[in-house]
Motif scaffolding. Structure first.
Motif, PDB file in Angstrom:
ATOM      1  N   UNK A  87       0.800  -1.227   0.000  1.00  0.00           N
ATOM      2  CA  UNK A  87       0.000   0.000   0.000  1.00  0.00           C
ATOM      3  C   UNK A  87       0.833   1.277   0.000  1.00  0.00           C
ATOM      4  N   UNK A  88       2.020   1.240   0.613  1.00  0.00           N
ATOM      5  CA  UNK A  88       2.788   2.484   0.714  1.00  0.00           C
ATOM      6  C   UNK A  88       4.277   2.306   0.426  1.00  0.00           C
ATOM      7  N   UNK A  89       4.648   1.202  -0.181  1.00  0.00           N
ATOM      8  CA  UNK A  89       6.011   0.971  -0.643  1.00  0.00           C
ATOM      9  C   UNK A  89       7.008   0.974   0.516  1.00  0.00           C
ATOM     10  N   UNK A  90       8.183   1.573   0.308  1.00  0.00           N
ATOM     11  CA  UNK A  90       9.294   1.431   1.245  1.00  0.00           C
ATOM     12  C   UNK A  90       9.215   2.429   2.404  1.00  0.00           C
ATOM     13  N   UNK A  91       9.674   1.993   3.564  1.00  0.00           N
ATOM     14  CA  UNK A  91       9.808   2.878   4.721  1.00  0.00           C
ATOM     15  C   UNK A  91      11.146   3.605   4.570  1.00  0.00           C
ATOM     16  N   UNK A  92      11.120   4.649   3.781  1.00  0.00           N
ATOM     17  CA  UNK A  92      12.351   5.351   3.424  1.00  0.00           C
ATOM     18  C   UNK A  92      13.025   5.976   4.643  1.00  0.00           C
ATOM     19  N   UNK A  93      12.229   6.479   5.551  1.00  0.00           N
ATOM     20  CA  UNK A  93      12.813   7.157   6.713  1.00  0.00           C
ATOM     21  C   UNK A  93      13.676   6.199   7.533  1.00  0.00           C
ATOM     22  N   UNK A  94      13.186   4.998   7.782  1.00  0.00           N
ATOM     23  CA  UNK A  94      13.959   4.027   8.561  1.00  0.00           C
ATOM     24  C   UNK A  94      15.213   3.588   7.806  1.00  0.00           C
ATOM     25  N   UNK A  95      15.079   3.379   6.512  1.00  0.00           N
ATOM     26  CA  UNK A  95      16.235   2.926   5.732  1.00  0.00           C
ATOM     27  C   UNK A  95      17.291   4.022   5.653  1.00  0.00           C
ATOM     28  N   UNK A  96      16.863   5.246   5.430  1.00  0.00           N
ATOM     29  CA  UNK A  96      17.818   6.359   5.399  1.00  0.00           C
ATOM     30  C   UNK A  96      18.451   6.589   6.760  1.00  0.00           C
ATOM     31  N   UNK A  97      17.728   6.235   7.836  1.00  0.00           N
ATOM     32  CA  UNK A  97      18.293   6.346   9.176  1.00  0.00           C
ATOM     33  C   UNK A  97      19.457   5.412   9.414  1.00  0.00           C
ATOM     34  N   UNK A  98      19.621   4.414   8.548  1.00  0.00           N
ATOM     35  CA  UNK A  98      20.772   3.506   8.624  1.00  0.00           C
ATOM     36  C   UNK A  98      21.978   4.056   7.864  1.00  0.00           C
ATOM     37  N   UNK A  99      21.834   5.253   7.304  1.00  0.00           N
ATOM     38  CA  UNK A  99      22.923   5.832   6.520  1.00  0.00           C
ATOM     39  C   UNK A  99      22.927   5.385   5.078  1.00  0.00           C
ATOM     40  N   UNK A 128      21.120   5.184   1.074  1.00  0.00           N
ATOM     41  CA  UNK A 128      20.254   5.846   0.112  1.00  0.00           C
ATOM     42  C   UNK A 128      19.088   4.908  -0.145  1.00  0.00           C
ATOM     43  N   UNK A 129      17.893   5.297   0.242  1.00  0.00           N
ATOM     44  CA  UNK A 129      16.738   4.404   0.219  1.00  0.00           C
ATOM     45  C   UNK A 129      16.275   4.149  -1.211  1.00  0.00           C
ATOM     46  N   UNK A 130      15.651   2.977  -1.437  1.00  0.00           N
ATOM     47  CA  UNK A 130      15.137   2.692  -2.783  1.00  0.00           C
ATOM     48  C   UNK A 130      13.978   3.595  -3.123  1.00  0.00           C
ATOM     49  N   UNK A 131      13.798   3.832  -4.417  1.00  0.00           N
ATOM     50  CA  UNK A 131      12.633   4.574  -4.861  1.00  0.00           C
ATOM     51  C   UNK A 131      11.385   3.721  -4.771  1.00  0.00           C
ATOM     52  N   UNK A 132      10.241   4.326  -5.027  1.00  0.00           N
ATOM     53  CA  UNK A 132       8.971   3.631  -4.865  1.00  0.00           C
ATOM     54  C   UNK A 132       8.464   2.989  -6.153  1.00  0.00           C
TER      55      UNK A 132
END
Length: 520
Positions: free
Chosen positions: A155-167, A169-173
């Motif tokens: 429904x909302x793809x990737x949790x970019x905030x959590x992934x970016x919090x690991x340092x 570059x988060x995947x696109x949607x």
């Protein structure tokens, strides 16, 4: 204009073997033997690192192809090359999240988390789990599936905030060019290990894919599919694999609808597929692993009783996929290399056997000034050829099946192609009925059969012999006619002369590095 030496082959085993040699030569000695991704042979020959693909993408394509080649054909592999690809794949999973990651630079840390590469990551892990019984690959695959369920939702793809919090570059949607591509290797992983969450994730992705993307009508809209055509074709073949595994006729009908309709917006009659469906893309620049996806899908549809799709696969193989393998490397000029860079070392020989971005008529489209064979494509094409090798003939509870008319021998049957001899010759090694696919351009009544007193029966595109002699040759004689067809591309039609399903001549518009004799 240069027509390359006539070294193209219709020997599937030979094409696989040469491609395997290429995949065992792509390691960068200047980068701890991480494989190269980028490849250019004209105008400036070199192999290069890619910040979005080298360690997370290439090992998966190559391990899938190499280990399947070993299994399907008995080719003996360079185990050191397998270990290097495995090490690169495991390295890509060594970051803070169990997904395949990439470095931005050779001397950098794993940082780029690109959903596009999750397919290739699972291909590496599945192949190592199945063919090398790797416990490490199984652990990583299970952790990766769990991470996808944790960090991604339909429904909302990737949790970019959590992934970016690991340092990272988060995947696109983007879904079609991202996670949807992973359906096929998830199916393979489940078949190899029986791990239920792999099939669960494949079904979740399938449901999202058939909801407005692969529709009942089977149309192609680049605004929905995006313009990276390999993502479209690999999802198509993935859905066919899932439908085949789960006996899902509704899903297979979606695959067939797309194959029969929308696929023709990006392919031609020889299975060439435009690399990008962007409006400004070169109209003749293709990509061979797209073609391989079509072939794999056609083989599955053929095995479901849609016999004509075997005919499409054979024409694609003879008319485009096999001729496009790089064999004549005499045109590649070795670059100056005063600093001894590994990417500029022995470039020509390391490319022999590669597949890349050809036009239907040759390695270089008339609109382009460069020729490249990105190394991931070698794995895609060879992986598809392994499926061809398995399905060319088949022995099952119904008997012997000859689906593709190539020279081929197994423990059950020997086939000599009508293209390389005066007739189609078949010798069965086990007592069982025989089904021989007859091309659509042959009138079954015109075939002369020798070696049996039984009158063959024509059924669903095959000649059927109930009691063929064992270890004695059967001969099927028929004419192989010539015809001319037009390949329809965006800005031109390409005249093509066929003998049966093989190309004997093609219009090339003055292009260089062509495959066939020209048509004026």
């Amino acid at each position: 204009m240069t027509k390359l030496n006539d070294v193209n082959t219709t020997d599937i085993h030979d094409a696989i073997s040469l491609g395997c040699r290429t995949m065992c030569s792509v390691f960068n000695a200047d980068d701890n033997d991480i494989p190269f991704f980028g490849s250019l042979v004209r105008p400036d020959a070199k192999l290069t690192f890619a910040s979005y693909a080298s360690e997370s993408h290439v090992p998966g394509r190559h391990l899938n192809a190499l280990l399947n080649a070993e299994d399907a054909t008995g080719i003996e592999l360079d185990e050191d090359a397998i270990e290097k690809h495995a090490n690169a794949a495991f390295y890509s999973y060594s970051g803070p999240i169990p997904l395949p990651l990439n470095r931005e630079t050779i001397d950098g840390e794993l940082k780029n988390c690109i959903a596009h590469n999750i397919r290739e990551g699972f291909h590496a892990l599945y192949a190592l789990a199945k063919y090398r019984q790797s416990e490490q690959a199984c652990r990583l695959a299970e952790d990766s599936i769990a991470a996808i369920f944790e960090y991604w939702a339909p429904s909302h793809a990737w949790d970019r905030e959590r992934i970016e919090g690991m340092g990272l570059r988060a995947p696109g949607d983007a879904f079609v060019t991202g996670l949807a591509r992973a359906i096929g290797p998830l199916v393979k992983y489940y078949e190899a290990t029986g791990y239920g969450p792999a099939l669960d994730l494949a079904i979740v992705l399938k449901e999202k894919t058939i909801n407005g993307i692969f529709t009942e009508e089977g149309g192609y809209d680049p605004d929905i599919f995006a313009t990276h055509t390999h993502s479209t074709t690999c999802i198509m073949s993935s859905l066919a694999q899932l439908a085949d595994l789960t006996s899902d006729s509704t899903l297979m009908n979606r695959v067939k609808a797309f194959y029969d309709n929308g696929l023709w917006d990006i392919r031609d009659a020889l299975g060439w597929v435009i690399e990008s469906s962007r409006e400004d893309a070169s109209p003749d620049n293709g990509e061979v692993n797209n073609t391989g996806d079509i072939v794999e899908t056609a083989l599955i549809l053929g095995s479901w009783g849609y016999t004509d799709y075997y005919g499409d696969a054979e024409r694609i193989l003879r008319g485009h996929l096999l001729p496009s393998q790089l064999r004549d490397i005499s045109f590649i000029e070795e670059p100056p290399n005063p600093e001894g860079e590994d990417g500029k070392r022995d470039v020509a020989n390391r490319h022999q056997g590669a597949f890349g971005f050809p036009a239907p008529y040759g390695h270089q489209a008339v609109e382009t000034s460069h020729v490249s064979f990105n190394m991931d494509i070698v794995g895609g094409a060879v992986g598809s050829l392994c499926e061809v090798y398995r399905e060319a003939t088949r022995f099952d509870s119904a008997g012997h099946w000859v689906n593709l008319l190539f020279d081929h021998e197994t423990d059950a049957i020997n086939v000599q192609s009508p293209y390389t001899g005066s007739a189609l010759r078949i010798r069965t090694k086990y007592p069982a009925p025989l089904f021989v696919r007859i091309p659509s351009w042959v009138d079954p009544a015109s075939i002369t059969v020798e070696g049996t007193s039984e009158s063959p029966r024509h059924t669903n595109g095959y000649l059927f012999i109930g009691e063929p002699p064992v270890n004695r040759e059967l001969s099927f004689k028929f004419a192989i006619p010539e015809q001319e067809i037009q390949l329809k591309h965006r800005t031109r039609e390409i005249r093509t002369r066929l003998r049966g399903d093989a190309v004997v001549a093609m219009q090339n518009f003055g292009a260089d590095l062509t495959f066939f004799d020209p048509i004026d």
